[in-house]
Design a protein around this motif. Structure first.
Motif, PDB file in Angstrom:
ATOM      1  N   GLY A 293      42.480  82.136  54.134  1.00  0.00           N
ATOM      2  CA  GLY A 293      41.506  81.170  53.650  1.00  0.00           C
ATOM      3  C   GLY A 293      42.058  80.285  52.548  1.00  0.00           C
ATOM      4  O   GLY A 293      41.780  79.075  52.509  1.00  0.00           O
ATOM      5  N   GLY A 294      42.871  80.862  51.645  1.00  0.00           N
ATOM      6  CA  GLY A 294      43.489  80.057  50.597  1.00  0.00           C
ATOM      7  C   GLY A 294      44.425  79.014  51.172  1.00  0.00           C
ATOM      8  O   GLY A 294      44.463  77.861  50.712  1.00  0.00           O
ATOM      9  N   THR A 295      45.197  79.402  52.188  1.00  0.00           N
ATOM     10  CA  THR A 295      46.093  78.437  52.836  1.00  0.00           C
ATOM     11  C   THR A 295      45.305  77.306  53.474  1.00  0.00           C
ATOM     12  O   THR A 295      45.673  76.123  53.363  1.00  0.00           O
ATOM     13  N   ILE A 296      44.211  77.633  54.142  1.00  0.00           N
ATOM     14  CA  ILE A 296      43.379  76.605  54.767  1.00  0.00           C
ATOM     15  C   ILE A 296      42.782  75.673  53.714  1.00  0.00           C
ATOM     16  O   ILE A 296      42.752  74.447  53.886  1.00  0.00           O
ATOM     17  N   PHE A 297      42.321  76.249  52.602  1.00  0.00           N
ATOM     18  CA  PHE A 297      41.711  75.430  51.548  1.00  0.00           C
ATOM     19  C   PHE A 297      42.715  74.453  50.943  1.00  0.00           C
ATOM     20  O   PHE A 297      42.425  73.252  50.811  1.00  0.00           O
ATOM     21  N   PHE A 298      43.891  74.951  50.586  1.00  0.00           N
ATOM     22  CA  PHE A 298      44.881  74.073  49.946  1.00  0.00           C
ATOM     23  C   PHE A 298      45.453  73.050  50.933  1.00  0.00           C
ATOM     24  O   PHE A 298      45.870  71.965  50.526  1.00  0.00           O
ATOM     25  N   THR A 299      45.470  73.393  52.218  1.00  0.00           N
ATOM     26  CA  THR A 299      45.848  72.387  53.218  1.00  0.00           C
ATOM     27  C   THR A 299      44.840  71.242  53.242  1.00  0.00           C
ATOM     28  O   THR A 299      45.212  70.070  53.343  1.00  0.00           O
ATOM     29  N   GLY A 300      43.566  71.582  53.134  1.00  0.00           N
ATOM     30  CA  GLY A 300      42.540  70.546  53.059  1.00  0.00           C
ATOM     31  C   GLY A 300      42.662  69.702  51.802  1.00  0.00           C
ATOM     32  O   GLY A 300      42.445  68.486  51.834  1.00  0.00           O
ATOM     33  N   VAL A 301      43.024  70.343  50.673  1.00  0.00           N
ATOM     34  CA  VAL A 301      43.213  69.587  49.426  1.00  0.00           C
ATOM     35  C   VAL A 301      44.379  68.613  49.568  1.00  0.00           C
ATOM     36  O   VAL A 301      44.288  67.441  49.173  1.00  0.00           O
ATOM     37  N   LEU A 302      45.492  69.093  50.128  1.00  0.00           N
ATOM     38  CA  LEU A 302      46.644  68.203  50.340  1.00  0.00           C
ATOM     39  C   LEU A 302      46.291  67.061  51.290  1.00  0.00           C
ATOM     40  O   LEU A 302      46.739  65.927  51.104  1.00  0.00           O
ATOM     41  N   ALA A 303      45.492  67.365  52.301  1.00  0.00           N
ATOM     42  CA  ALA A 303      45.075  66.317  53.232  1.00  0.00           C
ATOM     43  C   ALA A 303      44.221  65.274  52.523  1.00  0.00           C
ATOM     44  O   ALA A 303      44.351  64.069  52.772  1.00  0.00           O
ATOM     45  N   ALA A 304      43.332  65.714  51.628  1.00  0.00           N
ATOM     46  CA  ALA A 304      42.501  64.770  50.877  1.00  0.00           C
ATOM     47  C   ALA A 304      43.348  63.880  49.984  1.00  0.00           C
ATOM     48  O   ALA A 304      43.142  62.659  49.911  1.00  0.00           O
ATOM     49  N   ILE A 305      44.323  64.483  49.283  1.00  0.00           N
ATOM     50  CA  ILE A 305      45.201  63.694  48.408  1.00  0.00           C
ATOM     51  C   ILE A 305      46.015  62.695  49.225  1.00  0.00           C
ATOM     52  O   ILE A 305      46.166  61.531  48.857  1.00  0.00           O
ATOM     53  N   SER A 306      46.551  63.169  50.344  1.00  0.00           N
ATOM     54  CA  SER A 306      47.377  62.309  51.188  1.00  0.00           C
ATOM     55  C   SER A 306      46.580  61.141  51.740  1.00  0.00           C
ATOM     56  O   SER A 306      47.012  59.980  51.680  1.00  0.00           O
ATOM     57  N   ALA A 307      45.385  61.409  52.277  1.00  0.00           N
ATOM     58  CA  ALA A 307      44.567  60.334  52.835  1.00  0.00           C
ATOM     59  C   ALA A 307      44.102  59.375  51.746  1.00  0.00           C
ATOM     60  O   ALA A 307      44.049  58.161  51.954  1.00  0.00           O
ATOM     61  N   GLY A 308      43.763  59.916  50.559  1.00  0.00           N
ATOM     62  CA  GLY A 308      43.352  59.051  49.466  1.00  0.00           C
ATOM     63  C   GLY A 308      44.455  58.111  49.027  1.00  0.00           C
ATOM     64  O   GLY A 308      44.218  56.916  48.794  1.00  0.00           O
ATOM     65  N   TYR A 309      45.681  58.620  48.941  1.00  0.00           N
ATOM     66  CA  TYR A 309      46.795  57.758  48.539  1.00  0.00           C
ATOM     67  C   TYR A 309      47.074  56.703  49.606  1.00  0.00           C
ATOM     68  O   TYR A 309      47.345  55.539  49.286  1.00  0.00           O
ATOM     69  N   ALA A 310      46.989  57.100  50.868  1.00  0.00           N
ATOM     70  CA  ALA A 310      47.215  56.134  51.951  1.00  0.00           C
ATOM     71  C   ALA A 310      46.183  55.010  51.897  1.00  0.00           C
ATOM     72  O   ALA A 310      46.516  53.830  52.061  1.00  0.00           O
ATOM     73  N   LEU A 311      44.922  55.347  51.653  1.00  0.00           N
ATOM     74  CA  LEU A 311      43.884  54.324  51.589  1.00  0.00           C
ATOM     75  C   LEU A 311      44.030  53.467  50.330  1.00  0.00           C
ATOM     76  O   LEU A 311      43.721  52.279  50.338  1.00  0.00           O
ATOM     77  N   TRP A 312      44.501  54.072  49.245  1.00  0.00           N
ATOM     78  CA  TRP A 312      44.697  53.311  48.007  1.00  0.00           C
ATOM     79  C   TRP A 312      45.752  52.222  48.200  1.00  0.00           C
ATOM     80  O   TRP A 312      45.608  51.116  47.680  1.00  0.00           O
ATOM     81  N   THR A 313      46.818  52.544  48.941  1.00  0.00           N
ATOM     82  CA  THR A 313      47.856  51.541  49.181  1.00  0.00           C
ATOM     83  C   THR A 313      47.361  50.405  50.073  1.00  0.00           C
ATOM     84  O   THR A 313      47.928  49.312  50.036  1.00  0.00           O
ATOM     85  N   VAL A 314      46.309  50.650  50.861  1.00  0.00           N
ATOM     86  CA  VAL A 314      45.803  49.622  51.772  1.00  0.00           C
ATOM     87  C   VAL A 314      44.748  48.751  51.096  1.00  0.00           C
ATOM     88  O   VAL A 314      44.838  47.522  51.090  1.00  0.00           O
ATOM     89  N   PHE A 315      43.715  49.392  50.491  1.00  0.00           N
ATOM     90  CA  PHE A 315      42.580  48.647  49.961  1.00  0.00           C
ATOM     91  C   PHE A 315      42.558  48.542  48.436  1.00  0.00           C
ATOM     92  O   PHE A 315      41.877  47.680  47.897  1.00  0.00           O
ATOM     93  N   ASN A 316      43.218  49.466  47.750  1.00  0.00           N
ATOM     94  CA  ASN A 316      43.270  49.448  46.279  1.00  0.00           C
ATOM     95  C   ASN A 316      41.861  49.516  45.682  1.00  0.00           C
ATOM     96  O   ASN A 316      41.550  48.852  44.688  1.00  0.00           O
ATOM     97  N   GLU A 317      41.000  50.312  46.308  1.00  0.00           N
ATOM     98  CA  GLU A 317      39.627  50.504  45.852  1.00  0.00           C
ATOM     99  C   GLU A 317      39.423  51.986  45.533  1.00  0.00           C
ATOM    100  O   GLU A 317      39.627  52.850  46.385  1.00  0.00           O
ATOM    101  N   LEU A 318      38.989  52.279  44.281  1.00  0.00           N
ATOM    102  CA  LEU A 318      38.877  53.673  43.846  1.00  0.00           C
ATOM    103  C   LEU A 318      37.779  54.409  44.603  1.00  0.00           C
ATOM    104  O   LEU A 318      37.983  55.538  45.066  1.00  0.00           O
ATOM    105  N   TRP A 319      36.595  53.787  44.735  1.00  0.00           N
ATOM    106  CA  TRP A 319      35.488  54.487  45.377  1.00  0.00           C
ATOM    107  C   TRP A 319      35.789  54.778  46.840  1.00  0.00           C
ATOM    108  O   TRP A 319      35.469  55.857  47.350  1.00  0.00           O
ATOM    109  N   ALA A 320      36.410  53.815  47.529  1.00  0.00           N
ATOM    110  CA  ALA A 320      36.758  54.031  48.933  1.00  0.00           C
ATOM    111  C   ALA A 320      37.834  55.106  49.056  1.00  0.00           C
ATOM    112  O   ALA A 320      37.808  55.925  49.987  1.00  0.00           O
ATOM    113  N   THR A 321      38.780  55.112  48.116  1.00  0.00           N
ATOM    114  CA  THR A 321      39.838  56.130  48.139  1.00  0.00           C
ATOM    115  C   THR A 321      39.256  57.530  47.983  1.00  0.00           C
ATOM    116  O   THR A 321      39.583  58.447  48.740  1.00  0.00           O
TER     117      THR A 321
END
Length: 340
Positions: free
Chosen positions: A33-61
């Motif tokens: 369960g810990g591995t699954i949780f931290f994988t989800g956290v890394l996925a959130a960080i990764s997707a947020g950074y990818a969206l930040w480079t595209v739109f540069n909007e904090l709320w959308a990120t």
């Protein structure tokens, strides 16, 4: 710690009341369960950074990163929870193979934006080079469009200058012949200012007058061509687009591809980062595959078996009730006909 363990057990998709009957399995499923949780956290960080480079909007990120992380978390939780331990490893592996492929795809998607952040300094330097190359290409394309007219104007100017040069050379030659006739070094070899000298001097003066006329005429046309050349040059410079900064996601991916193709250490580092995320994403599935069958799996199979038997019994009872009702419905008309 108890609450954290309970949360990780929830992340693993384990049935907590049944798991309490097999406490030796608690640590294993808490780790999954810990591995699954931290994988989800890394996925959130990764997707947020990818969206930040595209739109540069904090709320959308933040919003998209949270949604993506929850989606990956829920998907991993379903993948692990849906795997059942059996006595046949190869059967389990065949059943887990689609889940492993899906986990690899998820890991590649998660790792790529984080790779962009890790190699950010090198990517920024490569983006500057790419910007210069793009600007040079655009400049060359605009120059090709105007080059024919520029060459035509330059050729006309060169022809007019060549005509002036030829006339100047003719004047100089005639003046030299007249001078040689005057000092006796050429022509009749007689030093005097006689008729021959005067004739040659007249030819030289005529050539000089023609040179002056040609120079005035051609210089006026040369000035006109040069003005046209300046106009064409101004139009060409105005047609060249302004240098735009390459800072989008596609540009960064292109820059990372150039770096990995050119640098062996960066290529290996890129592969190892991707493999690390693949290992993290596939870890829960591999743990379920390589771990031995435990008491929790026995209890789960027993519960599923009891439910399957109960389901079959209910279906049989429904079938018997249906058959009995059909027999009764068939018997009713016969009794009615006898009474009649």
């Amino acid at each position: 710690m108890q609450r954290l363990r309970a949360f990780f057990l929830f992340c693993a998709g384990a049935h907590v009341p049944m798991l309490k009957r097999a406490p030796v399995e608690t640590n294993k499923y808490a780790g999954i369960g810990g591995t699954i949780f931290f994988t989800g956290v890394l996925a959130a960080i990764s997707a947020g950074y990818a969206l930040w480079t595209v739109f540069n909007e904090l709320w959308a990120t933040l919003l998209f990163g949270l949604l993506w992380g929850l989606m990956i978390f829920n998907l991993d939780r379903y993948i692990v929870a849906s795997m059942k331990k059996r006595d046949n490893f190869w059967l389990e592996f065949r059943m887990a193979l689609p889940r492993l492929v899906l986990a690899i795809l998820i890991a590649v998607v998660i790792s790529k934006p984080l790779e962009l952040k890790i190699f950010d300094k090198e990517i920024q330097a490569e983006l500057i080079t790419m910007e210069q190359q793009v600007f040079k290409t655009q400049e060359d394309q605009v120059q090709v469009r105007y080059q024919a007219r520029i060459n035509e104007l330059k050729a006309n100017i060169a022809l007019l200058n060549a005509e002036i040069s030829r006339q100047a050379a003719r004047r100089d030659t005639l003046a030299l012949l007249a001078q040689q006739e005057a000092d006796g070094t050429g022509g009749s070899r007689i030093r005097n200012l006689g008729p021959i000298y005067k004739a040659k001097k007249a030819d030289a003066d005529t050539a000089a007058a023609q040179l002056q006329a040609i120079t005035i005429r051609n210089q006026q046309r040369i000035n006109e061509y040069r003005q046209q050349l300046q106009s064409v040059d101004s139009a060409m410079k105005a047609s060249i687009p302004l240098r735009s900064r390459l800072d989008g996601l596609a540009s960064r991916l292109d820059a990372l591809g150039r770096l990995t193709a050119r640098s062996t250490p960066i290529r290996w580092a890129n592969w190892f980062i991707m493999l690390l995320f693949i290992a993290i994403e596939c870890a829960p599935v591999f743990v379920k595959l390589i771990s031995p069958r435990g008491p929790y799996d026995d209890l789960l199979q027993e519960h599923e078996h009891a439910f399957e038997i109960h389901r079959k019994q209910k279906m049989e009872l429904r079938q018997l009730a249906y058959e009995k009702r059909m027999e009764q419905e068939k018997g009713l008309p016969e009794e009615g006909s006898l009474a009649h």
